[in-house]
Design a protein around this motif. Structure first.
Motif, PDB file in Angstrom:
ATOM      1  N   ARG A 172       2.981  -4.987  -3.564  1.00  0.00           N
ATOM      2  CA  ARG A 172       3.254  -3.613  -3.169  1.00  0.00           C
ATOM      3  C   ARG A 172       3.315  -3.525  -1.648  1.00  0.00           C
ATOM      4  O   ARG A 172       2.604  -4.282  -0.952  1.00  0.00           O
ATOM      5  CB  ARG A 172       2.154  -2.683  -3.676  1.00  0.00           C
ATOM      6  N   PRO A 173       4.114  -2.625  -1.100  1.00  0.00           N
ATOM      7  CA  PRO A 173       4.165  -2.477   0.357  1.00  0.00           C
ATOM      8  C   PRO A 173       2.788  -2.222   0.970  1.00  0.00           C
ATOM      9  O   PRO A 173       2.473  -2.751   2.042  1.00  0.00           O
ATOM     10  CB  PRO A 173       5.100  -1.276   0.553  1.00  0.00           C
ATOM     11  N   VAL A 174       1.971  -1.427   0.280  1.00  0.00           N
ATOM     12  CA  VAL A 174       0.639  -1.138   0.814  1.00  0.00           C
ATOM     13  C   VAL A 174      -0.203  -2.408   0.904  1.00  0.00           C
ATOM     14  O   VAL A 174      -1.032  -2.563   1.820  1.00  0.00           O
ATOM     15  CB  VAL A 174      -0.079  -0.063  -0.048  1.00  0.00           C
ATOM     16  N   ASP A 175       0.000  -3.340  -0.039  1.00  0.00           N
ATOM     17  CA  ASP A 175      -0.727  -4.609   0.014  1.00  0.00           C
ATOM     18  C   ASP A 175      -0.329  -5.399   1.255  1.00  0.00           C
ATOM     19  O   ASP A 175      -1.162  -6.064   1.878  1.00  0.00           O
ATOM     20  CB  ASP A 175      -0.429  -5.442  -1.238  1.00  0.00           C
ATOM     21  N   VAL A 177       0.948  -4.087   4.071  1.00  0.00           N
ATOM     22  CA  VAL A 177       0.450  -3.366   5.252  1.00  0.00           C
ATOM     23  C   VAL A 177      -1.004  -3.744   5.523  1.00  0.00           C
ATOM     24  O   VAL A 177      -1.389  -4.049   6.661  1.00  0.00           O
ATOM     25  CB  VAL A 177       0.578  -1.838   5.057  1.00  0.00           C
ATOM     26  N   ASN A 178      -1.814  -3.770   4.468  1.00  0.00           N
ATOM     27  CA  ASN A 178      -3.229  -4.108   4.622  1.00  0.00           C
ATOM     28  C   ASN A 178      -3.443  -5.594   4.873  1.00  0.00           C
ATOM     29  O   ASN A 178      -4.250  -5.983   5.720  1.00  0.00           O
ATOM     30  CB  ASN A 178      -4.005  -3.687   3.369  1.00  0.00           C
ATOM     31  N   PRO A 184       3.724   0.233   8.544  1.00  0.00           N
ATOM     32  CA  PRO A 184       4.504   0.433   7.315  1.00  0.00           C
ATOM     33  C   PRO A 184       6.016   0.350   7.534  1.00  0.00           C
ATOM     34  O   PRO A 184       6.737  -0.187   6.697  1.00  0.00           O
ATOM     35  CB  PRO A 184       4.081   1.828   6.857  1.00  0.00           C
ATOM     36  N   LYS A 188       8.552  -2.228   5.719  1.00  0.00           N
ATOM     37  CA  LYS A 188       9.708  -1.730   4.972  1.00  0.00           C
ATOM     38  C   LYS A 188      10.993  -2.410   5.453  1.00  0.00           C
ATOM     39  O   LYS A 188      11.850  -2.779   4.648  1.00  0.00           O
ATOM     40  CB  LYS A 188       9.818  -0.224   5.137  1.00  0.00           C
ATOM     41  N   ARG A 212       7.818   1.149  -6.408  1.00  0.00           N
ATOM     42  CA  ARG A 212       6.443   1.057  -5.921  1.00  0.00           C
ATOM     43  C   ARG A 212       6.013  -0.376  -5.618  1.00  0.00           C
ATOM     44  O   ARG A 212       5.021  -0.602  -4.941  1.00  0.00           O
ATOM     45  CB  ARG A 212       5.483   1.666  -6.937  1.00  0.00           C
ATOM     46  N   LYS A 213       6.774  -1.341  -6.122  1.00  0.00           N
ATOM     47  CA  LYS A 213       6.416  -2.738  -5.882  1.00  0.00           C
ATOM     48  C   LYS A 213       7.654  -3.612  -5.944  1.00  0.00           C
ATOM     49  O   LYS A 213       8.740  -3.153  -6.311  1.00  0.00           O
ATOM     50  CB  LYS A 213       5.381  -3.200  -6.911  1.00  0.00           C
TER      51      LYS A 213
END
Length: 226
Positions: A172-175, A177-178, A184, A188, A212-213
């Motif tokens: 996932r993009p959030v994964d 980023v973290n 972000p 992207k 979302r992923k």
């Protein structure tokens, strides 16, 4: 996506680019043995069909068209892959046709192709052996092109691919980023580039409205780049 979906997409792309005899040969020539090779050898080995061309037209020493089961052209190297059945190739009573086949294989090597003969029977009974032999044969070519392949990806893109590969192929993009402590928008931008390069594939949400992923598309060269 799995083999069935990717194989159909790959075959459809080649069909759209062909007309006449070339299209007819692809529709007639890509038969059971060729599909078996794609499913039981090529897909487990690479996980994609990049640079692989089915029923590839070349000219023989007389200038006549001839279609090779597969041609793999990842860069400067060219491999001609033929699926050999016992009946047509060993028990063939047409001696002229048999001589021509041998001469074509020799001419392909003169034209810069490395010719690979794959026993049809092994595709059903011992695909692991074919995978092992083909991997050893192609390894030197893959290593030769590894630097070029690596040059296609920025450092950030390689980090994204590495994390995706270690996350069971789904990220996932959030994964990212973290995990990479990155902005972000930066993530992207790199995800978009990797999708364009065929290394990531968007995965829609359950209702099909949002992405979302992303699914990681394995490349055998990743074993040497990561």
């Amino acid at each position: 996506m799995g083999f069935v979906e990717e194989h159909e997409k790959w075959l459809s792309r080649h069909k759209r680019r062909r007309t006449g005899e070339r299209l007819d040969r692809l529709e007639r020539g890509h038969g059971h043995g060729e599909k078996l090779f794609a499913e039981r050898v090529w897909w487990p080995l690479f996980g994609h069909f990049n640079h692989l061309h089915p029923e590839y037209e070349v000219s023989d020493w007389r200038g006549r068209p001839y279609f090779v089961d597969y041609v793999w052209k990842p860069g400067q190297v060219k491999f001609a892959i033929e699926i050999k059945g016992y009946g047509p190739h060993v028990q063939n009573t047409d001696r002229t046709r048999y001589r021509q086949e041998l001469n074509r294989e020799t001419y392909l090597q003169i034209a810069g192709y490395r010719v690979v003969a794959v026993p049809y029977d092994d595709l059903g009974s011992a695909p692991e052996l074919t995978i092992s032999l083909l991997k050893a044969l192609l390894l030197s070519s893959m290593l030769t092109n590894a630097d070029n392949e690596g040059g296609k990806h920025s450092k950030m893109e390689l980090e994204i691919l590495r994390l995706a590969a270690r996350s069971d192929g789904i990220i996932r993009p959030v994964d990212l980023v973290n995990g990479l402590a990155a902005d972000p928008k930066t993530i992207k931008r790199h995800i978009t580039k990797l999708c364009e390069k065929g290394r990531l594939t968007p995965v829609l949400s359950a209702n099909g409205s949002r992405i979302r992923k992303y699914e990681y598309i394995h490349n055998m060269l990743d074993n040497y780049l990561f």
